[in-house]
Design an enzyme around this catalytic site. Structure first.
Site, short mmCIF file in Angstrom:
data_model
loop_
_atom_site.label_atom_id
_atom_site.label_comp_id
_atom_site.label_asym_id
_atom_site.label_seq_id
_atom_site.Cartn_x
_atom_site.Cartn_y
_atom_site.Cartn_z
N GLU A 148 0.79 -1.22 0.00
CA GLU A 148 0.00 0.00 0.00
C GLU A 148 0.84 1.29 0.00
O GLU A 148 0.79 2.10 0.94
CB GLU A 148 -0.97 -0.01 1.18
CG GLU A 148 -1.94 -1.18 1.11
CD GLU A 148 -2.89 -1.27 2.29
OE1 GLU A 148 -3.85 -2.05 2.19
OE2 GLU A 148 -2.66 -0.59 3.30
N GLU A 239 -5.04 -8.47 -0.82
CA GLU A 239 -5.52 -8.21 0.54
C GLU A 239 -6.85 -7.48 0.53
O GLU A 239 -7.01 -6.47 -0.16
CB GLU A 239 -4.53 -7.37 1.35
CG GLU A 239 -4.98 -7.13 2.80
CD GLU A 239 -4.19 -6.06 3.51
OE1 GLU A 239 -2.95 -6.10 3.43
OE2 GLU A 239 -4.82 -5.18 4.14
#
Length: 511
Positions: A148, A239
């Site tokens: 991320e 995810e």
């Protein structure tokens, strides 16, 4: 005698109307085995020993075993140590590998923005981790550049620009002794992937594209540029969780996982779907070692759609609130159907290209957990089903080689999969066209057109900054988008019956 005949006629009309009403409620879906989409790498989740403790032996068996009562996961995600490599995730990784799964790793890194001057040392850091894990008996399938990067500044881990992700891939991928995964965007931010796809040198250095789905609306799932330029590389959903504040056994909340997995496979065309923590109160396994309803929803996919399978073309939403996807290997066919409606639904599924005579049926609902509901007989390649209310149903059948099997496996294709199976053919792009409708909605009209709505909601929970709640709402149309004139709702049928009975009664009074 006339009154008897009139009563008999009314009764006959009632039977006919009820039969017609029941027949039109049974909608039709088509599976075309010869029309192949993406290959399937697998399904799985995350284990992070440093943050929540390691998985126990019993939990590992539940996650990666594929016997009765087990989930059949084939992918494990682990973290890359920020400093020197350690052994905290080795035991679980080795157990996953022993069960036939693959393992990949993701770095979080300390907070701060990465600069080009750090790249040489960072490439050495990733390389050392891969080498260390291999020495421990864990041969990593892939390692990503960064978890991320587009959310690191807010969350407190490493932050990268899209340009930095691209430049690292171009200049340092050769130092990494396994497949390099792209940066894993927080919300499928295409600006992190476009530069790589548009640069042949960068694209050649990427083994896998990985992304997360936090805050991603359904109309953000398709990726036309990837379809055009990926060159056979795989894209993984690495995810997500649907909700971190609701217990994983809450129903029908848990059914949202099955709905999301459908859209991940069909709309996004991901090759893999990886949940967040495997063991958690909101995860597929709850402590000490119990499969949750969310886990059983995942198992409706993971136990039957094995690595090397290929998704094939199928009617994605044959009726409002019902979602269907289909998969095949050289010998097996799997159909997964999610019914989000609070009522049962009747469905006829034509499976073109199959000679399978019967399918094993498995169901998860409010009262069932991967229940073996017996066999469904196929007549001329078609099956008829009554879907439980708010449920996910899997059909699994085996037979002789399926139509269209043996597609070529491109770059980044299935490793260790069935020979000649699971190849990606064509672009796999969505058929039809449609503009955006409302927040997070897309609409496709034409034969079997569907209209889906759904946006993102949810609050932060359990060290994750947000989640997407996908209820899978769907309003469907047929043909060119107009309502189906053949449909006769039960209310109309009963109204017609009332008219018939009234006229019969009036006729008797007149005699």
């Amino acid at each position: 005698m006339k009154r008897k005949h009139t009563a008999s006629a009314a009764a006959l009309v009632l039977v006919m109307l009820l039969a017609v009403a029941g027949e039109v409620r049974a909608q039709n879906a088509t599976v075309t085995l010869g029309s192949q989409k993406q290959s399937i790498r697998g399904f799985g989740g995350m284990s992070h020993a440093a943050w929540i403790g390691d998985m126990t032996a019993a939990q590992r068996a539940l996650a990666f075993g594929n016997d009765d009562g087990q989930l059949g996961f084939t992918i494990l995600r682990i973290p890359v140590s920020d400093g020197a490599p350690d052994t905290r995730n080795v035991a679980t990784a080795k157990a996953a590998l022993a069960a036939g799964a693959i393992v990949f790793a993701t770095p979080w890194n300390a907070a701060g923005t990465f600069a080009a001057a750090q790249f040489p040392a960072y490439a050495t850091h990733l390389s050392n981790f891969v080498t260390f894990m291999k020495g421990q008996g864990v041969d990593l399938y892939s390692i990503s550049v960064q978890n991320e990067p587009d959310f690191g500044a807010q969350a407190g881990w490493g932050s990268w620009t899209a340009a930095s992700c691209h430049d690292f891939i171009v200049n340092y991928a050769s130092m990494i002794p396994t497949k390099l995964m792209s940066c894993e965007s927080f919300s499928y931010n295409k600006t992190y992937y476009d530069p790589v796809l548009n640069d042949p040198a960068a694209l050649a250095n990427v083994g896998v594209f990985g992304t997360h789905l936090y805050g991603t609306a359904l109309n953000g799932y398709p990726y036309p540029l990837f379809d055009q330029k990926s060159g056979g590389k795989e894209r993984w959903m690495t995810e997500h969780y649907t909700d971190s504040t609701t217990d994983a056994d809450a129903w029908p909340n848990a059914l949202g996982v099955a709905t999301e997995m459908h859209h991940a496979m069909v709309d996004a065309q991901f090759n893999a779907y990886v949940w967040w923590y495997i063991v958690r109160s909101y995860g597929p396994i709850k402590a000490p070692a119990t499969v949750s309803k969310r886990g059983w929803c995942m198992a409706q996919f993971s136990k039957f759609i094995r690595p090397g399978f290929t998704r094939v073309d199928a009617t994605p939403s044959p009726m409002s609130g019902v979602f269907l996807s289909a998969y095949k290997s050289a010998t097996d066919v799997v159909v997964v159907i999610v019914n989000t409606n609070a009522a049962t639904a009747s469905l006829n599924v034509a499976i073109n290209g199959s000679n399978i005579s019967s399918y094993d049926r498995f169901t998860t609902s409010g009262s069932k957990s991967l229940s073996n509901d017996g066999k469904v007989t196929a007549a001329n390649g078609s099956v008829s089903l009554s879907l439980d209310a708010q449920s996910v149903t899997t059909l699994h059948g085996s037979g002789s080689p399926m139509a269209g099997s043996g597609g070529a496996t491109g770059s980044g294709g299935s490793q260790g999969g069935a020979s000649g199976a699971g190849g990606v053919t064509g672009s796999g792009g969505a058929t039809g066209s449609g503009g955006a409708t409302g927040a997070g909605g897309t609409e496709v009209t034409g034969s079997g057109g569907l209209r889906m709505t759904g946006g993102n909601s949810g609050a932060a929970g359990d060290s994750r900054p947000g989640e997407v709640a996908m209820d899978g709402g769907c309003a469907c149309r047929v043909g060119d988008g107009r309502p189906d004139p053949r449909r006769l709702p039960p209310s109309i049928a009963l109204g017609v019956l009332a008219v018939v009975l009234w006229r019969s009664r009036s006729s008797r009074r007149g005699r």
